[in-house]
Design a protein around this motif. Structure first.
Motif, short mmCIF file in Angstrom:
data_model
loop_
_atom_site.label_atom_id
_atom_site.label_comp_id
_atom_site.label_asym_id
_atom_site.label_seq_id
_atom_site.Cartn_x
_atom_site.Cartn_y
_atom_site.Cartn_z
N GLN A 115 -7.12 31.18 35.55
CA GLN A 115 -5.74 31.08 35.09
C GLN A 115 -5.58 31.71 33.70
N GLY A 116 -4.51 32.45 33.53
CA GLY A 116 -4.22 33.04 32.23
C GLY A 116 -4.81 34.43 32.05
N ASN A 117 -5.64 34.85 32.99
CA ASN A 117 -6.26 36.18 32.87
C ASN A 117 -5.26 37.31 33.10
N GLY A 118 -4.12 36.96 33.71
CA GLY A 118 -3.10 37.99 33.97
C GLY A 118 -3.01 38.38 35.43
N LYS A 119 -3.45 37.48 36.29
CA LYS A 119 -3.52 37.78 37.72
C LYS A 119 -2.14 38.04 38.34
N THR A 120 -1.21 37.13 38.08
CA THR A 120 0.11 37.26 38.70
C THR A 120 0.81 38.53 38.19
N THR A 121 0.73 38.76 36.90
CA THR A 121 1.33 39.97 36.33
C THR A 121 0.69 41.21 36.96
N THR A 122 -0.63 41.18 37.09
CA THR A 122 -1.36 42.33 37.62
C THR A 122 -1.01 42.58 39.09
N THR A 253 -7.60 43.16 32.05
CA THR A 253 -6.27 43.05 31.46
C THR A 253 -6.34 42.92 29.94
N LYS A 254 -5.19 43.07 29.33
CA LYS A 254 -4.99 42.85 27.89
C LYS A 254 -5.83 43.80 27.03
N MET A 255 -5.99 45.01 27.54
CA MET A 255 -6.72 46.03 26.77
C MET A 255 -5.90 46.51 25.58
N ASP A 256 -4.62 46.16 25.57
CA ASP A 256 -3.74 46.57 24.47
C ASP A 256 -3.91 45.63 23.26
N GLY A 257 -4.48 44.47 23.47
CA GLY A 257 -4.57 43.48 22.39
C GLY A 257 -5.75 43.73 21.49
N GLY A 281 -0.54 46.04 28.79
CA GLY A 281 0.68 45.48 28.22
C GLY A 281 1.33 44.52 29.20
N GLU A 282 2.46 43.96 28.76
CA GLU A 282 3.11 42.96 29.61
C GLU A 282 4.12 43.57 30.59
N HIS A 283 4.44 44.85 30.40
CA HIS A 283 5.42 45.47 31.29
C HIS A 283 4.78 45.86 32.62
#
Ligand code: GDP
Length: 301
Positions: A115-122, A253-257, A281-283
Motif C-alpha cells: 500500500q502506498g507504493n503507487g499501485k492504483t495510480t500506476t 514509482t516516485k522517481m521524480d521525488g 509524477g502524480e499525473h
C-alpha cells in the motif's frame, strides 16, 4: 544520495580519468572506490557493488594485458570508461525480455505491491499508456482491503476515460477479479489491468491473496509496483512478492521525488526481473518507458 546526485558523482568520477596522465592500477582503484561509494550511498546492495568492482577490474586488466604496450593512453581510458558503463547497465538489466501485450488478444496484467507504493495510480497510467497505443484498455479494482480503493479507481479511470470494474458490496477480491476479467474478455478488451490489495507491510494473508487472484485471472504479466524511496527495503520486499506473485516486470514509482533509487536497482538483481516503466509524477501521463542503456546514459549525463 538522490539519483541526480548519483549521476553527477559518477560523471565526475569518470571525468577525473581524463585528467590522469596515466591509467594504472592506482588510478583505476581510486576511480572504482569513488564509483562504489556513490552507488552504496544510493542504497545499491553492497554485494552488487562489490561484484561491479571486481568485474570492472577483471575486464580492464584482461584488456590491458592482451594489448600490452600497444594501447594508447586515451584508449586505456576508453577501456575503463566502457567497462564501468557496461557494468552499470548490467546492474539494471537482468537480460530478461518482459511480456509485450499483443493486439487482438486479451492481455491480462496484474499489479501487486504494498500500500502506498503507487499501485492504483500506476494502473491508470498503464491503461492510459496502452490506450494511447491503440489497445482497448480497462481496469479491474480487486482491492477490497483499503476503504476507498474502488472510489479512487473510479475517479482516476473516469478522468482518464478508461473503462473500469469493481464493487462496493462484494468483499472477496478473488471473485471481483475473476468477474471483472471475464466481463472485459467478453467485451473484447485488449489490455485488462487488475489492481490488487496492498497492506502496510508484508503479510502472509496478502501473499495468499495474490496467489489466489493469480490463479483466478491467469495473468499474462504480473507487475510489481515498487516505490523508489523505500531504499534497501526494496530487495526484501521484491523477494517476498516474487515467491507468491512471481511477477515478470517491475515498475518503479516516485522517481521524480528525492528517491535514491538504488534499492530498486537491487530488486532487479535480487529477482532477475526487468524494470519496464518509471513513474515520474502524480499525473496520468507521468510514466516513462525504461530501458537499461538509455537510463545509464542519461544518468551519466
Ligand atoms: P497504492 O496504495 O499503492 O494504490 O498507491 P496510490 O496509487 O494511491 O499512490 C499513493 C500516493 O503516491 C498518491 O498520492 C499518488 O499520487 C502518489 N504517486 C504514485 N505514483 C507516483 C509517482 O510516480 N510520483 C509521485 N510524485 N507520486 C506518485
Amino acid at each position: 544520495m538522490v539519483l541526480a546526485d548519483l549521476g553527477r558523482r559518477l560523471n565526475a568520477a569518470l571525468s577525473s580519468l581524463n585528467r590522469a596522465p596515466v591509467v594504472d592500477e592506482v588510478v583505476l582503484d581510486a576511480l572504482l572506490k569513488e564509483v562504489c561509494a556513490a552507488l552504496l550511498e544510493s542504497d545499491v546492495n553492497v554485494k552488487l557493488v562489490s561484484q561491479l568492482r571486481q568485474k570492472v577490474k577483471t575486464k580492464v586488466k584482461a584488456t590491458f594485458e592482451t594489448s600490452g604496450d600497444k594501447l594508447k593512453e586515451a584508449n586505456r581510458k576508453n577501456v575503463v570508461q566502457k567497462a564501468i558503463f557496461d557494468e552499470l547497465v548490467h546492474l539494471v538489466d537482468p537480460g530478461v525480455e518482459p511480456y509485450k501485450p499483443k493486439k487482438g488478444h486479451p492481455n491480462v496484467i496484474m499489479a501487486v505491491g504494498l500500500q502506498g507504493n503507487g499501485k492504483t495510480t500506476t494502473c491508470t497510467k498503464l491503461a492510459v499508456h496502452y490506450q494511447k497505443r491503440g489497445f482497448k484498455s480497462c481496469i479491474v479494482c480487486a482491492d477490497t482491503f483499503r476503504a476507498g480503493a474502488f472510489d479512487q479507481t473510479r475517479q482516476s479511470a473516469t478522468k482518464a476515460k478508461v473503462a473500469y470494474f469493481g464493487s462496493y458490496t462484494e468483499t472477496d477480491p478473488v471473485a471481483i477479479a475473476a468477474q471483472g476479467v471475464a466481463k472485459f474478455k467478453k467485451e473484447k478488451f485488449e489490455v485488462i489491468i487488475v489492481d490488487t490489495s496492498g497492506r502496510h507491510k508484508q503479510e502472509s494473508e496478502l501473499f495468499e491473496e495474490m496467489v489466489q487472484i493469480g490463479h483466478a485471472v491467469q495473468p499474462d504479466m504480473t507487475v510489481l509496483v515498487l516505490d523508489a524511496s523505500i531504499g534497501q527495503a526494496a530487495e526484501a520486499q521484491s523477494r517476498a512478492f516474487k515467491d507468491s506473485a512471481n511477477f515478470g516486470a517491475i515498475i518503479v514509482t516516485k522517481m521524480d521525488g528525492h528517491a535514491k533509487g538504488g534499492g530498486a536497482i537491487s530488486a532487479v538483481a535480487a529477482t532477475q526481473t526487468p524494470i519496464i516503466f518509471l513513474g515520474t509524477g502524480e499525473h496520468l501521463t507521468d510514466l516513462d518507458r525504461f530501458a537499461p542503456q538509455p537510463f545509464i546514459s542519461k544518468l551519466l549525463g
